[in-house]
Motif scaffolding. Sequence first.
Motif, PDB file in Angstrom:
ATOM      1  N   PHE A 110       0.828  -1.201   0.000  1.00 15.43           N
ATOM      2  CA  PHE A 110       0.000   0.000   0.000  1.00 15.43           C
ATOM      3  C   PHE A 110       0.863   1.251   0.000  1.00 15.43           C
ATOM      4  CE2 PHE A 110       0.742  -1.271   4.320  1.00 15.43           C
ATOM      5  CZ  PHE A 110       0.956  -0.099   5.025  1.00 15.43           C
ATOM      6  N   ASP A 111       0.298   2.314  -0.558  1.00 13.37           N
ATOM      7  CA  ASP A 111       0.967   3.604  -0.711  1.00 13.37           C
ATOM      8  C   ASP A 111       0.884   4.370   0.604  1.00 13.37           C
ATOM      9  OD1 ASP A 111       1.792   6.177  -1.321  1.00 13.37           O
ATOM     10  OD2 ASP A 111       0.480   6.391  -3.060  1.00 13.37           O
ATOM     11  N   GLY A 112       2.022   4.612   1.227  1.00 15.72           N
ATOM     12  CA  GLY A 112       2.074   5.304   2.504  1.00 15.72           C
ATOM     13  C   GLY A 112       1.672   6.766   2.433  1.00 15.72           C
ATOM     14  N   ALA A 113       1.618   7.350   1.239  1.00 12.47           N
ATOM     15  CA  ALA A 113       1.217   8.747   1.087  1.00 12.47           C
ATOM     16  C   ALA A 113      -0.293   8.894   0.907  1.00 12.47           C
ATOM     17  CB  ALA A 113       1.937   9.368  -0.110  1.00 12.47           C
ATOM     18  N   ASP A 114      -0.992   7.788   0.811  1.00 10.55           N
ATOM     19  CA  ASP A 114      -2.440   7.781   0.593  1.00 10.55           C
ATOM     20  C   ASP A 114      -3.139   7.450   1.915  1.00 10.55           C
ATOM     21  OD1 ASP A 114      -5.087   6.987   0.042  1.00 10.55           O
ATOM     22  OD2 ASP A 114      -4.546   6.179  -1.923  1.00 10.55           O
ATOM     23  N   GLU A 115      -3.814   8.443   2.497  1.00 15.32           N
ATOM     24  CA  GLU A 115      -4.459   8.258   3.803  1.00 15.32           C
ATOM     25  C   GLU A 115      -5.510   7.157   3.784  1.00 15.32           C
ATOM     26  OE1 GLU A 115      -3.698   9.432   6.820  1.00 15.32           O
ATOM     27  OE2 GLU A 115      -1.973  10.398   5.873  1.00 15.32           O
ATOM     28  N   THR A 116      -6.247   7.042   2.693  1.00 12.11           N
ATOM     29  CA  THR A 116      -7.250   5.981   2.583  1.00 12.11           C
ATOM     30  C   THR A 116      -6.578   4.616   2.568  1.00 12.11           C
ATOM     31  OG1 THR A 116      -8.740   7.447   1.375  1.00 12.11           O
ATOM     32  CG2 THR A 116      -9.152   5.079   1.179  1.00 12.11           C
ATOM     33  N   ALA A 117      -5.486   4.494   1.826  1.00 13.73           N
ATOM     34  CA  ALA A 117      -4.752   3.223   1.772  1.00 13.73           C
ATOM     35  C   ALA A 117      -4.182   2.873   3.142  1.00 13.73           C
ATOM     36  CB  ALA A 117      -3.640   3.297   0.729  1.00 13.73           C
ATOM     37  N   LEU A 118      -3.691   3.867   3.877  1.00 12.91           N
ATOM     38  CA  LEU A 118      -3.177   3.630   5.226  1.00 12.91           C
ATOM     39  C   LEU A 118      -4.276   3.135   6.161  1.00 12.91           C
ATOM     40  CD1 LEU A 118      -0.786   6.661   5.826  1.00 12.91           C
ATOM     41  CD2 LEU A 118      -0.163   4.250   5.875  1.00 12.91           C
ATOM     42  N   ALA A 119      -5.424   3.777   6.117  1.00 11.34           N
ATOM     43  CA  ALA A 119      -6.541   3.381   6.976  1.00 11.34           C
ATOM     44  C   ALA A 119      -7.003   1.966   6.640  1.00 11.34           C
ATOM     45  CB  ALA A 119      -7.692   4.365   6.835  1.00 11.34           C
ATOM     46  N   THR A 120      -7.064   1.651   5.369  1.00 13.90           N
ATOM     47  CA  THR A 120      -7.479   0.317   4.937  1.00 13.90           C
ATOM     48  C   THR A 120      -6.467  -0.728   5.384  1.00 13.90           C
ATOM     49  OG1 THR A 120      -8.632   1.259   3.030  1.00 13.90           O
ATOM     50  CG2 THR A 120      -8.065  -1.072   2.919  1.00 13.90           C
ATOM     51  N   ALA A 121      -5.180  -0.420   5.259  1.00 14.35           N
ATOM     52  CA  ALA A 121      -4.138  -1.353   5.708  1.00 14.35           C
ATOM     53  C   ALA A 121      -4.231  -1.595   7.209  1.00 14.35           C
ATOM     54  CB  ALA A 121      -2.755  -0.831   5.327  1.00 14.35           C
ATOM     55  N   ARG A 122      -4.538  -0.558   7.967  1.00 16.24           N
ATOM     56  CA  ARG A 122      -4.698  -0.723   9.423  1.00 16.24           C
ATOM     57  C   ARG A 122      -5.877  -1.652   9.743  1.00 16.24           C
ATOM     58  NH1 ARG A 122      -3.619   5.300   9.612  1.00 16.24           N
ATOM     59  NH2 ARG A 122      -1.412   5.397  10.112  1.00 16.24           N
ATOM     60  N   GLU A 123      -6.971  -1.487   8.996  1.00 18.98           N
ATOM     61  CA  GLU A 123      -8.121  -2.380   9.179  1.00 18.98           C
ATOM     62  C   GLU A 123      -7.732  -3.828   8.859  1.00 18.98           C
ATOM     63  OE1 GLU A 123     -11.485  -1.150   6.838  1.00 18.98           O
ATOM     64  OE2 GLU A 123     -11.439   0.882   7.660  1.00 18.98           O
ATOM     65  N   ASP A 124      -7.021  -4.006   7.764  1.00 18.43           N
ATOM     66  CA  ASP A 124      -6.604  -5.354   7.370  1.00 18.43           C
ATOM     67  C   ASP A 124      -5.622  -5.937   8.386  1.00 18.43           C
ATOM     68  OD1 ASP A 124      -8.258  -5.181   5.200  1.00 18.43           O
ATOM     69  OD2 ASP A 124      -6.696  -5.427   3.691  1.00 18.43           O
ATOM     70  N   TRP A 125      -4.756  -5.116   8.943  1.00 16.07           N
ATOM     71  CA  TRP A 125      -3.825  -5.585   9.984  1.00 16.07           C
ATOM     72  C   TRP A 125      -4.612  -6.148  11.170  1.00 16.07           C
ATOM     73  CZ3 TRP A 125       1.315  -6.403  10.712  1.00 16.07           C
ATOM     74  CH2 TRP A 125       1.765  -6.531  12.024  1.00 16.07           C
ATOM     75  N   ARG A 126      -5.613  -5.375  11.630  1.00  9.62           N
ATOM     76  CA  ARG A 126      -6.432  -5.847  12.757  1.00  9.62           C
ATOM     77  C   ARG A 126      -7.165  -7.145  12.404  1.00  9.62           C
ATOM     78  NH1 ARG A 126      -6.899  -0.234  13.306  1.00  9.62           N
ATOM     79  NH2 ARG A 126      -8.817  -0.113  12.096  1.00  9.62           N
ATOM     80  N   LYS A 127      -7.681  -7.241  11.191  1.00 10.87           N
ATOM     81  CA  LYS A 127      -8.388  -8.446  10.755  1.00 10.87           C
ATOM     82  C   LYS A 127      -7.458  -9.654  10.742  1.00 10.87           C
ATOM     83  CE  LYS A 127      -9.585  -9.245   6.342  1.00 10.87           C
ATOM     84  NZ  LYS A 127     -10.331  -9.138   5.072  1.00 10.87           N
ATOM     85  N   VAL A 128      -6.267  -9.481  10.181  1.00 13.29           N
ATOM     86  CA  VAL A 128      -5.293 -10.573  10.096  1.00 13.29           C
ATOM     87  C   VAL A 128      -4.867 -11.029  11.487  1.00 13.29           C
ATOM     88  CG1 VAL A 128      -2.897 -11.058   9.416  1.00 13.29           C
ATOM     89  CG2 VAL A 128      -4.474 -10.018   7.777  1.00 13.29           C
TER      90      VAL A 128
END
Length: 150
Positions: A110-128
Amino acid sequence: MAEVLFYHLQRQPVEAVLPALLLRSLERGWRVVVEAGDEQRMAALDDHLWTFSDDSFLPHGSAREPDIASQPVALVCEPGNPNAANVRFLVYGARTPDDLAGWERVVLMFDGADETALATAREDWRKVKALGADATYWQQNDQGRWEKKA
């Protein structure tokens, strides 16, 4: 259960990083699925993988092709494993699957400069983590090298 790796891109885009990771996966004898978030991005990635290097070839095909099952790297826009792959790369907004069974490794980039991508990655981290999977978080340093952060 799959090992899940999160790649936080800061210094290079997916197009610059993904081909090397795909080549490494093939060198290990793995088959790969790359899931893009939409059809347009998948098509652009398909074009890019044919031309990313003058001295390297990355055999691949897209889900639009009838022989996808025979390809070592399959480009898709939906869940599934059309080429009996060991590894799944998730790019351009593709989400971590709810079921990690059957995968040796799942890599979310995911692109670290994209706030939406960061938020989505955080959600996926919690899910995993809730699924009990072994997850690691990698971030590019100033030299473009990967550092394990979690």
